[in-house]
Write an enzyme that holds these catalytic residues in place. Structure first.
Site, PDB file in Angstrom:
ATOM      1  N   GLY A  24      -7.913   7.513  -7.189  1.00 43.47           N
ATOM      2  CA  GLY A  24      -8.690   7.484  -5.473  1.00 43.47           C
ATOM      3  C   GLY A  24      -8.706   8.071  -4.805  1.00 43.47           C
ATOM      4  N   ARG A  28      -3.957  12.798  -3.206  1.00 43.11           N
ATOM      5  CA  ARG A  28      -3.505  12.654  -4.251  1.00 43.11           C
ATOM      6  C   ARG A  28      -3.419  13.284  -5.683  1.00 43.11           C
ATOM      7  NH1 ARG A  28      -3.322   6.952  -6.945  1.00 43.11           N
ATOM      8  NH2 ARG A  28      -2.735   6.279  -5.408  1.00 43.11           N
ATOM      9  N   ARG A  47     -17.562  16.367   0.086  1.00 41.39           N
ATOM     10  CA  ARG A  47     -17.956  15.206   0.823  1.00 41.39           C
ATOM     11  C   ARG A  47     -15.840  15.235   0.622  1.00 41.39           C
ATOM     12  NH1 ARG A  47     -21.618  10.104   0.190  1.00 41.39           N
ATOM     13  NH2 ARG A  47     -23.208  11.336  -0.049  1.00 41.39           N
ATOM     14  N   ARG A  91      -8.425   7.243 -15.422  1.00 40.48           N
ATOM     15  CA  ARG A  91      -7.730   6.640 -14.259  1.00 40.48           C
ATOM     16  C   ARG A  91      -6.135   6.557 -13.562  1.00 40.48           C
ATOM     17  NH1 ARG A  91      -7.737   3.923  -9.148  1.00 40.48           N
ATOM     18  NH2 ARG A  91      -7.004   1.729  -9.393  1.00 40.48           N
ATOM     19  N   SER A  94      -3.412   3.150  -8.001  1.00 44.21           N
ATOM     20  CA  SER A  94      -2.392   1.356  -7.808  1.00 44.21           C
ATOM     21  C   SER A  94      -3.462   0.448  -8.083  1.00 44.21           C
ATOM     22  CB  SER A  94      -2.310   2.355  -6.583  1.00 44.21           C
ATOM     23  OG  SER A  94      -2.847   1.649  -5.186  1.00 44.21           O
ATOM     24  N   ASP A 214       1.978  -3.433  -4.938  1.00 42.90           N
ATOM     25  CA  ASP A 214       2.157  -3.980  -4.282  1.00 42.90           C
ATOM     26  C   ASP A 214       2.093  -5.040  -5.259  1.00 42.90           C
ATOM     27  OD1 ASP A 214      -0.804  -5.610  -3.188  1.00 42.90           O
ATOM     28  OD2 ASP A 214      -0.839  -3.322  -4.182  1.00 42.90           O
ATOM     29  N   ARG A 227       2.416   5.733  -2.189  1.00 42.46           N
ATOM     30  CA  ARG A 227       1.927   5.814  -3.135  1.00 42.46           C
ATOM     31  C   ARG A 227       1.229   7.095  -3.838  1.00 42.46           C
ATOM     32  NH1 ARG A 227       0.183   1.589  -0.414  1.00 42.46           N
ATOM     33  NH2 ARG A 227      -1.603   2.638   1.331  1.00 42.46           N
TER      34      ARG A 227
END
Length: 248
Positions: A24, A28, A47, A91, A94, A214, A227
């Site tokens: 996401g 990362r 972007r 994908r 997290s 989490d 993360r």
């Protein structure tokens, strides 16, 4: 087929590998490219959604961020599948555990993705649609998880349109996950269902592998820096899947 460059991706035709990893977070994406790919080249930065292509174990692999939520991954996966000829999207994200036995840093490999989203309505289907992962990608992911010594779980996740939710007056706000927990759903995330539906629509392959960041029941959580940079086992597993799928 979309004409490239697409509205949200500035890469040229052929800039992406057969398989694209999609975290996401753009940072990362950058971390994976710089730490795992040989000779990574930035192919998209529209972007600030960074996309790179390089080599892993001699196989040409790409990584590009998806942003947060089903509308975001829906746009990027659509453009990659239909505009750039990408065959596999994995994908790497997290998720929040909603089961006692699934702990921080465990991997969840999403065999299916239930959802409260209206995403499926665009396909004009009767009844409901069950978004599921590609069996080929799933099989390779389990193999790679075993080989990398990962603690992993395979099953259902819930892809939600809501991150915070309105739990005012509800003890711990857990009423919304009770039904999911009793049905064995492993964790909450926000993208897999849309990816799986787009893959199904265009005859492609999709898979969601998440690291537990989490725990909804205990309140445990990781930091944004953790993360971004410490989910390396998940990254290795996904890259091993990408390498295994090159000739399939």
């Amino acid at each position: 087929m979309l004409i490239t460059p697409t509205p949200h991706i500035a890469a040229a035709p052929g800039d992406f590998g057969k398989t694209v990893l999609m975290p996401g977070d753009p940072l990362r994406s950058k971390f994976i490219a710089e730490n795992f790919l040989e000779n990574p080249v930035l192919v998209n930065n529209v972007r600030g959604v960074q996309g790179y292509t390089g080599f892993y174990k001699g196989v040409r692999v790409s990584v590009m961020a998806s942003g947060m939520g089903m509308p975001a991954i829906g746009i990027y996966s659509h453009e990659l599948f239909t505009g750039y000829g990408v065959e596999n999207i994995i994908r790497v994200g997290s998720a929040g555990s909603i089961q006692e036995h699934i702990h921080l840093y465990d991997l969840v490999i999403a065999q299916g993705a239930c959802t409260d989203s209206n995403w499926a309505s665009q396909f004009h289907l009767p009844g409901t649609f069950a978004p599921i992962a590609s069996w080929e990608l799933l099989k390779e992911a389990v193999k790679a998880a075993e080989e990398n010594g990962a603690r992993y779980h395979v099953g259902n996740v819930n892809s939600s349109d809501v991150f915070y939710g309105d739990h005012e007056g509800v003890p711990q706000g857990l009423d919304s996950v009770y039904g999911l927990r009793k049905m064995g759903v492993m964790a909450l995330e926000m993208e897999a269902a849309a990816l799986y539906m787009n893959a199904a629509r265009y005859g492609k392959r999709g898979l969601c592998i998440c690291t537990i960041s989490d725990h909804i029941l205990t309140g445990e959580e990781t930091t944004s820096q953790q993360r971004q940079e410490s989910f390396t086992t998940m990254m290795k597993v996904a890259l091993d899947v990408a390498a295994a799928m090159e000739n399939k």
